[in-house]
Design an enzyme around this catalytic site. Structure first.
Site, PDB file in Angstrom:
ATOM      1  N   HIS A  14       5.749   1.207   5.946  1.00  0.00           N
ATOM      2  CA  HIS A  14       4.733   1.723   4.999  1.00  0.00           C
ATOM      3  C   HIS A  14       3.936   0.538   4.475  1.00  0.00           C
ATOM      4  CE1 HIS A  14       3.550   4.627   1.606  1.00  0.00           C
ATOM      5  NE2 HIS A  14       2.831   3.521   1.445  1.00  0.00           N
ATOM      6  N   HIS A  16      -0.162  -1.024   3.381  1.00  0.00           N
ATOM      7  CA  HIS A  16      -1.607  -0.892   3.151  1.00  0.00           C
ATOM      8  C   HIS A  16      -2.293  -2.190   3.575  1.00  0.00           C
ATOM      9  CE1 HIS A  16      -1.240   2.834   0.796  1.00  0.00           C
ATOM     10  NE2 HIS A  16      -0.081   2.321   0.436  1.00  0.00           N
ATOM     11  N   LEU A  17      -3.177  -2.087   4.565  1.00  0.00           N
ATOM     12  CA  LEU A  17      -3.896  -3.279   5.035  1.00  0.00           C
ATOM     13  C   LEU A  17      -5.351  -3.301   4.584  1.00  0.00           C
ATOM     14  CD1 LEU A  17      -2.642  -3.791   8.721  1.00  0.00           C
ATOM     15  CD2 LEU A  17      -2.121  -5.187   6.712  1.00  0.00           C
ATOM     16  N   ARG A  18      -5.877  -2.158   4.107  1.00  0.00           N
ATOM     17  CA  ARG A  18      -7.308  -2.054   3.723  1.00  0.00           C
ATOM     18  C   ARG A  18      -8.211  -2.366   4.927  1.00  0.00           C
ATOM     19  NH1 ARG A  18      -4.843   0.341  -0.479  1.00  0.00           N
ATOM     20  NH2 ARG A  18      -4.255  -1.086  -2.139  1.00  0.00           N
ATOM     21  N   ASN A  42      -5.285   5.428   3.739  1.00  0.00           N
ATOM     22  CA  ASN A  42      -6.082   5.753   2.535  1.00  0.00           C
ATOM     23  C   ASN A  42      -7.208   4.759   2.299  1.00  0.00           C
ATOM     24  OD1 ASN A  42      -4.174   3.764   1.762  1.00  0.00           O
ATOM     25  ND2 ASN A  42      -4.187   4.432  -0.363  1.00  0.00           N
ATOM     26  N   LYS A 100       0.014  11.375   7.234  1.00  0.00           N
ATOM     27  CA  LYS A 100       0.353  11.085   5.847  1.00  0.00           C
ATOM     28  C   LYS A 100      -0.144  12.189   4.926  1.00  0.00           C
ATOM     29  CE  LYS A 100       1.605   8.809   2.179  1.00  0.00           C
ATOM     30  NZ  LYS A 100       1.683   7.419   1.751  1.00  0.00           N
ATOM     31  N   HIS A 137       3.795  11.327   0.343  1.00  0.00           N
ATOM     32  CA  HIS A 137       3.754  10.731  -1.002  1.00  0.00           C
ATOM     33  C   HIS A 137       4.285  11.799  -1.943  1.00  0.00           C
ATOM     34  CE1 HIS A 137       2.075   8.006  -4.195  1.00  0.00           C
ATOM     35  NE2 HIS A 137       2.361   9.101  -4.875  1.00  0.00           N
ATOM     36  N   HIS A 175       8.480   5.670  -0.125  1.00  0.00           N
ATOM     37  CA  HIS A 175       8.740   4.906  -1.363  1.00  0.00           C
ATOM     38  C   HIS A 175       9.470   5.728  -2.428  1.00  0.00           C
ATOM     39  CE1 HIS A 175       5.039   6.979  -2.277  1.00  0.00           C
ATOM     40  NE2 HIS A 175       4.263   6.107  -1.702  1.00  0.00           N
ATOM     41  N   LEU A 220       2.547   3.167  -7.815  1.00  0.00           N
ATOM     42  CA  LEU A 220       2.889   4.594  -7.766  1.00  0.00           C
ATOM     43  C   LEU A 220       3.703   4.885  -6.510  1.00  0.00           C
ATOM     44  CD1 LEU A 220      -0.464   6.147  -8.987  1.00  0.00           C
ATOM     45  CD2 LEU A 220       1.731   6.173 -10.184  1.00  0.00           C
ATOM     46  N   ASP A 248       5.271  -0.704   1.092  1.00  0.00           N
ATOM     47  CA  ASP A 248       4.138  -0.207   0.304  1.00  0.00           C
ATOM     48  C   ASP A 248       3.350  -1.372  -0.278  1.00  0.00           C
ATOM     49  OD1 ASP A 248       2.402   1.679  -0.709  1.00  0.00           O
ATOM     50  OD2 ASP A 248       3.644   2.183  -2.440  1.00  0.00           O
ATOM     51  N   HIS A 252      -4.513  -5.246  -4.346  1.00  0.00           N
ATOM     52  CA  HIS A 252      -5.680  -5.017  -5.200  1.00  0.00           C
ATOM     53  C   HIS A 252      -6.030  -6.374  -5.798  1.00  0.00           C
ATOM     54  CE1 HIS A 252      -5.509  -0.573  -5.253  1.00  0.00           C
ATOM     55  NE2 HIS A 252      -4.199  -0.709  -5.298  1.00  0.00           N
ATOM     56  N   ALA A 264      -2.987   0.863  -9.101  1.00  0.00           N
ATOM     57  CA  ALA A 264      -1.552   0.901  -8.779  1.00  0.00           C
ATOM     58  C   ALA A 264      -1.305   0.172  -7.473  1.00  0.00           C
ATOM     59  CB  ALA A 264      -1.087   2.346  -8.655  1.00  0.00           C
TER      60      ALA A 264
HETATM   61  O1  DOR Z   1       1.070   1.788  -5.814  1.00  0.00           O
HETATM   62  C1  DOR Z   1       0.481   2.350  -4.903  1.00  0.00           C
HETATM   63  N1  DOR Z   1      -0.583   1.777  -4.291  1.00  0.00           N
HETATM   64  N2  DOR Z   1       0.893   3.546  -4.512  1.00  0.00           N
HETATM   65  C2  DOR Z   1       0.220   4.271  -3.618  1.00  0.00           C
HETATM   66  O2  DOR Z   1       0.653   5.347  -3.318  1.00  0.00           O
HETATM   67  C3  DOR Z   1      -1.050   3.779  -3.057  1.00  0.00           C
HETATM   68  C4  DOR Z   1      -1.119   2.327  -3.097  1.00  0.00           C
HETATM   69  C5  DOR Z   1      -2.511   1.796  -2.831  1.00  0.00           C
HETATM   70  O3  DOR Z   1      -3.154   2.237  -1.884  1.00  0.00           O
HETATM   71  O4  DOR Z   1      -2.949   0.901  -3.572  1.00  0.00           O
HETATM   72 ZN    ZN Z   2       1.539   3.422  -0.145  1.00  0.00          ZN
END
Ligand code: DOR
Ligand code: ZN
Length: 346
Positions: A14, A16-18, A42, A100, A137, A175, A220, A248, A252, A264
């Protein structure tokens, strides 16, 4: 003499690479230690179709620095308009490894998520038929439900009914943050697994709120009480193959975290393996780290364990940069709050 531990190269189930400059900055942080990762869809706009997933995969591979190897395992973002045939085609080619489910409004960039679960019934039935996992999620979004209860309520109100209505659907509870989540996995069969993040093994809600608000510990689902953290540690280190690592790791910029309404996400890609080795050592379970980080997830996703290895060496304190520099601004690396003694090498 330094203690060393060599394990099959881990995967992150799990991540997130953006995209764009952020992708270029964070990808090496994961690829340095991990062979593969399940890539969250996402983005803005989200990765909904097989064609979008293929294009995103190409952008990830183009961002990988020379000399590094890494395999992105793509996912599709489930919307009420998702076409079951498109999902099946993307799974058939091997491009897409999971779909997802974000309840609409649950977290970062989840506005396109699902409101009416009846509208995704056809997709879920198709996924059950072809064995494609649904990554969930697991938080309800109802305003009247307390944020610390949202995972437990989701299990009762949403997840269990979906699973009962869709026999054979393979589900990953992403998560998990509660002993309720741990118990639900344990009470069910092998078609149900759960990822556990690094940070939820370290922090409880006090870490976020006591003595000042710490935005870099806000994610989150939000970290819960200590009893839940302990249940997660027992699950992660207990050798049950249904629990596996999904960091996860969610970058940011500091500007977007350290503000009146901060985003988050904890960014743990950089130091996750050092932290996990410490956790497993503290729990007397170093022999189970390989299962959690390298074996169990691959088995759930029906993929081979990596042939390459990673070596962890216990010695003098190791340090990681407090922040990484990205084209969008600085991103703070998760601070476990204790010294790390396990260094990581290929
Ligand atoms: O903390 C989180 N950040 N929870 C998520 O479900 C999404 C993620 C994000 O994309 O920043
Ligand atoms: Zn996530």
């Amino acid at each position: 003499m330094n203690q060393t531990l060599t394990i099959a190269r881990p995967d992150d189930w799990h991540l997130h690479l953006r995209d764009g400059a952020m992708l270029r900055a964070v990808l090496p942080e994961t690829a340095r230690h991990f062979a593969r990762a399940i890539i969250m869809p996402n983005l803005v706009p989200p990765v909904v179709t097989g064609a979008q997933a293929a294009a995103y995969r190409d952008r990830i591979l183009a961002a990988l620095p020379d000399g590094m190897t890494f395999e992105p395992l793509m996912t599709l973002y489930l919307t009420e308009d998702t076409d079951p045939a498109d999902v099946a085609a993307a799974a058939e080619t091997g491009l897409v490894k999971a779909v997802k489910l974000y309840p609409a409004g649950a977290t970062t960039n989840s506005a396109s998520g699902v409101r009416d679960f009846d509208r995704v019934r056809g997709v879920l039935d198709k996924m059950a038929e072809i064995g494609l996992p649904l990554c969930v999620h697991g938080e309800v979004t109802d305003a009247e439900v307390d944020i610390f209860d949202r995972e437990a309520v989701f299990i009762d109100r949403v997840l269990d009914p979906i699973r009962r209505a869709t026999p054979g659907l393979r589900v990953v509870m992403e998560h998990i943050t509660t002993r309720d989540g741990v118990a639900y996995v344990k009470a069910n069969d092998t078609d149900l697994g759960a990822t556990i993040t690094t940070h939820h093994l370290i922090i409880n809600r006090n870490h976020i709120l006591v003595g000042g608000i710490r935005p870099h510990y806000y994610c989150l689902p939000v970290a819960k009480r200590e009893e839940h953290r302990l249940a997660l540690r027992a699950a992660a280190t207990g050798g049950d193959a249904r629990f596996f690592l999904g960091t996860d790791s969610a970058p940011h910029t500091d500007a977007n975290k350290e503000t009146a309404c901060g985003c988050a996400g904890c960014f743990t890609a950089t130091n996750t393996m050092s932290i996990l080795a410490q956790v497993f050592e503290d729990e007397g379970a170093l022999d189970r780290l390989e299962g959690f980080a390298s074996g169990n997830g691959a088995a759930f996703y029906r993929l081979p364990v990596n042939a390459a290895t990673l070596t962890l060496t216990r010695g003098e304190a190791v340090t990681y940069p407090a922040k990484i520099i990205t084209g969008e601004g600085e991103v703070t690396v998760f601070d476990p709050g204790f010294p790390l003694h396990w260094s990581v090498s290929a």
